[in-house]
Design a protein around this motif. Structure first.
Motif, short mmCIF file in Angstrom:
data_model
loop_
_atom_site.label_atom_id
_atom_site.label_comp_id
_atom_site.label_asym_id
_atom_site.label_seq_id
_atom_site.Cartn_x
_atom_site.Cartn_y
_atom_site.Cartn_z
N ALA A 1 -4.35 2.71 -8.40
CA ALA A 1 -2.42 2.89 -8.25
C ALA A 1 -2.53 2.57 -9.80
O ALA A 1 -3.26 2.18 -10.51
N SER B 1 1.31 -1.44 0.02
CA SER B 1 0.08 0.26 -0.06
C SER B 1 0.75 1.31 -0.25
O SER B 1 1.87 1.59 0.80
N ASP B 2 0.40 2.31 -0.58
CA ASP B 2 1.43 3.39 -0.74
C ASP B 2 0.23 4.75 -0.84
O ASP B 2 -0.02 5.85 -1.39
N LYS C 1 -2.44 6.83 -3.03
CA LYS C 1 -1.68 6.71 -4.62
C LYS C 1 -1.73 4.80 -5.00
O LYS C 1 -2.14 4.90 -5.59
N GLY C 2 -2.76 4.36 -3.61
CA GLY C 2 -3.22 3.30 -4.02
C GLY C 2 -2.35 2.17 -3.45
O GLY C 2 -1.58 1.75 -2.79
N SER C 3 -2.49 0.69 -3.51
CA SER C 3 -1.79 -0.37 -3.53
C SER C 3 -1.61 -1.45 -4.87
O SER C 3 -2.21 -1.46 -5.85
N GLN C 4 -0.29 -2.10 -4.86
CA GLN C 4 -0.55 -3.16 -5.89
C GLN C 4 -0.44 -4.23 -5.34
O GLN C 4 0.16 -4.56 -4.17
N ALA D 1 -4.24 -3.92 -9.94
CA ALA D 1 -3.48 -2.75 -8.93
C ALA D 1 -4.55 -1.95 -8.30
O ALA D 1 -5.58 -2.07 -9.50
N TYR D 2 -4.95 -1.61 -7.32
CA TYR D 2 -6.31 -1.26 -6.09
C TYR D 2 -5.74 0.23 -5.78
O TYR D 2 -5.08 1.19 -5.55
N GLU D 3 -7.20 0.47 -6.05
CA GLU D 3 -7.65 2.04 -5.04
C GLU D 3 -7.10 3.26 -6.34
O GLU D 3 -6.35 4.13 -5.67
#
Length: 256
Positions: free
Chosen positions: A213, A111-112, A115-118, A209-211
């Motif tokens: 990203a 999670s970033d 910036k979303g999550s990988q 990629a989520y949110e």
């Protein structure tokens, strides 16, 4: 009177001839039967069946064991391929015969913040074949499994933009299969199938990629997957060398 006696003697002598011939005939037949039976026994003993041709000896399997799939990749490799893995030691799958089939998997969500999550998921599987009189040589059986795994990857359900090509440095044979699958988000998948002698290595790797990203870089996924597959192939040779050295290191020391 003398003439009658002489005639009677001749009649009896003639009557005795058939009896003598009959006895002689029986003796002759008996001899023939004995000779014939003897001949049969001689023929039977002399015509012994030739030994059946032995089947050609199959080559001995090059590799007799498999590495622990959860330890086949270095920790640094797991950190690169699966950032923020839930369990860096991996989760091994149950198997009734770990000398023939073994696998391990990892997953992690990096999670970033805003910036979303990988998300990344990695699975590593080993298959080892032995030579078998009715199934063929170990290498032949491994090659059949290799082809089976490549076709299986190509036929993944809902796969889009499937692309397969040869890989180098992954043993005797290597193929990468790249594709994408649409779920709640786009999953970008890479499968590397490699064969080294009688062992097949199958590495499945995907990312999403989520949110908000950015989508995973497919070229980077492929690069990381090939590097991990090469390491897994090398672990097969290392595991078998280690096993070969164990009896020597464990042999009792001579008494003084």
């Amino acid at each position: 009177m003398h003439r009658s006696a002489s005639r009677l003697t001749r009649v009896l002598a003639c009557a005795a001839v058939p009896v003598i011939l009959t006895v002689a005939g029986c003796s002759s037949d008996s001899g023939k039967d004995s000779g014939s039976n003897g001949g049969k026994k001689s023929t039977a003993s002399s015509s012994a069946k030739p030994n059946a041709k032995s089947s050609p000896e199959l080559e001995k399997a090059a590799y007799a064991t498999l590495p622990d799939p959860c330890k086949a990749l270095q920790t640094a490799t797991i950190d690169t391929v699966v950032p923020e893995a839930k369990d860096k030691s991996g989760t091994g799958a149950k198997s009734n015969d770990l000398a023939s089939r073994a696998s391990c998997s990892w997953n992690g969500l990096d999670s970033d913040g805003l910036k979303g999550s990988q998300y990344r998921w990695l699975s590593l599987s080993f298959f080892r074949a032995d030579s078998h009189a009715s199934l063929g040589s170990a290498n032949k059986r491994a090659e059949e499994e290799y082809n089976k795994q490549v076709e299986k990857a190509k036929a993944t359900a809902d796969a889009q933009n499937v692309k397969a090509e040869a890989t180098e440095g992954t043993g005797d044979q290597g193929t990468s299969v790249v594709y994408s699958v649409k779920k709640d988000v786009d999953f970008f998948n890479t499968t590397i199938v490699a064969r080294t002698q009688n062992v097949v290595v199958t590495l499945d790797y995907n990312g999403a990629a989520y949110e908000g990203a950015g989508a995973p870089d497919q070229a980077k996924l492929l690069q990381d997957a090939v590097a991990a597959a090469k390491e897994a192939v090398a672990s097969v040779d290392a595991a078998n060398k280690q096993q070969a050295e164990q009896p020597q290191s464990q042999s009792p020391q001579p008494q003084q």
